[in-house]
Design an enzyme around this catalytic site. Sequence first.
Site, PDB file in Angstrom:
ATOM      1  N   SER A 262       0.846  -1.198   0.000  1.00 22.12           N
ATOM      2  CA  SER A 262       0.000   0.000   0.000  1.00 22.12           C
ATOM      3  C   SER A 262       0.876   1.241   0.000  1.00 22.12           C
ATOM      4  O   SER A 262       2.076   1.172   0.271  1.00 22.12           O
ATOM      5  CB  SER A 262      -0.905   0.003   1.231  1.00 22.12           C
ATOM      6  OG  SER A 262      -0.212   0.561   2.321  1.00 22.12           O
ATOM      7  N   LYS A 263       0.252   2.384  -0.289  1.00 23.24           N
ATOM      8  CA  LYS A 263       1.064   3.594  -0.402  1.00 23.24           C
ATOM      9  C   LYS A 263       1.651   4.018   0.952  1.00 23.24           C
ATOM     10  O   LYS A 263       2.625   4.747   0.999  1.00 23.24           O
ATOM     11  CB  LYS A 263       0.269   4.721  -1.053  1.00 23.24           C
ATOM     12  CG  LYS A 263      -0.928   5.171  -0.278  1.00 23.24           C
ATOM     13  CD  LYS A 263      -1.599   6.330  -0.989  1.00 23.24           C
ATOM     14  CE  LYS A 263      -2.736   6.867  -0.153  1.00 23.24           C
ATOM     15  NZ  LYS A 263      -3.458   7.919  -0.814  1.00 23.24           N
ATOM     16  N   ARG A 264       1.052   3.532   2.033  1.00 19.22           N
ATOM     17  CA  ARG A 264       1.590   3.891   3.364  1.00 19.22           C
ATOM     18  C   ARG A 264       2.772   3.002   3.751  1.00 19.22           C
ATOM     19  O   ARG A 264       3.566   3.366   4.597  1.00 19.22           O
ATOM     20  CB  ARG A 264       0.518   3.757   4.445  1.00 19.22           C
ATOM     21  CG  ARG A 264      -0.678   4.632   4.216  1.00 19.22           C
ATOM     22  CD  ARG A 264      -0.674   5.878   5.114  1.00 19.22           C
ATOM     23  NE  ARG A 264      -1.599   6.853   4.575  1.00 19.22           N
ATOM     24  CZ  ARG A 264      -1.455   8.154   4.642  1.00 19.22           C
ATOM     25  NH1 ARG A 264      -0.402   8.684   5.232  1.00 19.22           N
ATOM     26  NH2 ARG A 264      -2.343   8.963   4.129  1.00 19.22           N
TER      27      ARG A 264
END
Length: 503
Positions: A262-264
Site C-alpha cells: 500500500s502507499k503507506r
Amino acid sequence: MSQKVRVRFAPSPTGPLHIGGGRTALFNYLFAKKHGGDFLLRIEDTDQNRYVEGAEAYIIEALNWLNIPYDEGPRKEANCGPYRQSERKELYRQYADALIESGNAYYAFDTAEELDAHRKDHEAKGKTFIYNWHNRLKLKNSLVFSEEETQQKIANGEEYVIRFKTPEDETLHLNDIIRGEMQVETNILDDKVLFKSDGMPTYHLANIVDDHLMKITHVIRGEEWLPSLALHVLLYRAFGWNAPQFAHLPLILKPTGNGKLSKRDGDKMGFPVFPLEWKTAEGDLFSGYREDGYLPEAVVNMLAFLGWNPGTEQEIFSLEELISAFELERVHKAGAKFDPEKTKWFQHQYLQTVDDVKLAGEFGEFLEAKKVSTALNLTKIVSLLKERATFVTDLWEQGSFFFEAPKTYDTKATEKAFKAETPEFLQIVVSILNTSEDFSAGNLSEKVKGWITSENIGFGKVMMPLRLALVGEMKGPDVFDILSILGKKESISRIEKAIDFMG
Ligand code: GLU
C-alpha cells in the site's frame, strides 16, 4: 497484415503514480515498443469526487523521469484525442443510448435510499444484495415500466442511471494472455451502472468506448480489474465490436508477502513507493525514488522484475534490452513480492556504470548544496569511491575526509596503530613526501614502500597510522591515492597534526 499494436496506460488522477501503476505503464510501454506499436496515455477522470489536483501532471512527469514516454495522450494530442475522459464527456451518452436501443441496457430509477434499504434488508438476512437477473423485474426500471411510463419519468426529471442488462444463464469463456482461459457464469454478475445520474459515464462504459475508439489492441492492466473482465467482454459483444486481448498483471505484495503493497507501507518500512516525491493537500509528504537519489534506469529495471523474468540468469537490463526480451507470456500469475533491498542492489549496479565525469558533476552539486567548497579532483575521488557507493550521498559518507581533515581519531584504531615509534616513522614519511616532485600515487607508493622494505619495518606499522592521520579512521581507498589527491601540503599538514596528537 496484422493490426498495429496499440496499448494504453489509463490511470485515474486520484493521486500520484504508485509503483504498481509505474509497473503497468512500463509493461505497456515494453510491449508496444517490442511490437513497433503505440503507447497511449489516457486520463480516466470521470469520477469527479476522486479527482486530485496535480495528479495528472505528476503522472506525466513520472513517466518522463522513467524514460517511458507515451506516443499519444494529453499534451501530445493525435488522431484519437482528446485523451482526458472529462473532455470526451459528450461522447459517451450516445453509446449508452445505443445499448438501450439494442436491449442491452435499461433505465433504473431506484433511488440511493431505496437501494440502501435493499442492501440493509439483505444484510440482516445474512445475504448480499445484487441488482441483476434474479430481481431486476421487481425493482424500479424500464424493464418493468411501460415505454410511456419510462418516458414520463424522464420528462418529469426523475433521476435515473443506465444499467447493463447482463445476459442470463450463460457460461463465458474469457481469455487472458497471462492467465489462460477462465470461465464465468453470467448469473453471478450484477447489472453494473454504465451511466450515472450526474450525466457522466462510469469507468466501465467510458473505458470500453475509449479503448474501441482509440483502436486499442491489448489491454494490459492490474489484477484488480480481473473481476470486471466479464462485463467488459459482454460490453464489446453488445456493441458488436471486436474485443482487444487482455493481460492482467499480478499484484505487488508487501516485502513480507502479506497482502498488497500500500502507499503507506513504503515510508513505514523505509523505502519509497512512488517514483517522485508527493505532497498531499493535507501536507503529508511521501518519499520518491527520484528525490531519494535513485537512477531511473535502476527503478525501471526493478519494476520490470516485478512479476516478470526473462527465463535466464541475466538481471541487469537496459531499456532497449528489456524491450527485446519482454514477453507477456512470461509474466507470472502469482503476486510479486516487493523487495527494497533488491532495488538498492539495482541502484548500486547502475551507479557503477555512470561515467565518472558525470558522477563527479552530481557529487559537485551535492557538495555545493552542503556548502563544501573544494579544489580537489572530484572525478578522481569519485572513481575511487563509487565501488562502495549506492547513492551519491554515499560518496560523501565514504569520502568526506577528502574535504575535511580529521578532528579526532578513532580510539580503537589509535590504540592499535599509534605506538611509541610511530611519530618517528611518520616523520620519515613526511620527508619522503617533501622531497617528492612527482606526487602520483604510483611514485609515492614506490618510495614509501621501498623505504619500509629496506628498513624491514612491517607495512602495518606505517600504513595504519598513516591512514589514521589522513582519514581519522581505518577506511577509505588506497592510502597513496589519498595522498596524491590531497596533495603535498594538505597531506603533510594532516600527518604533522597526528604526530602532535601523539606527542
Ligand atoms: N482507470 C483505471 C485505473 O485507474 C484503468 C483500468 C484499466 O486499465 O482498464 O486503474
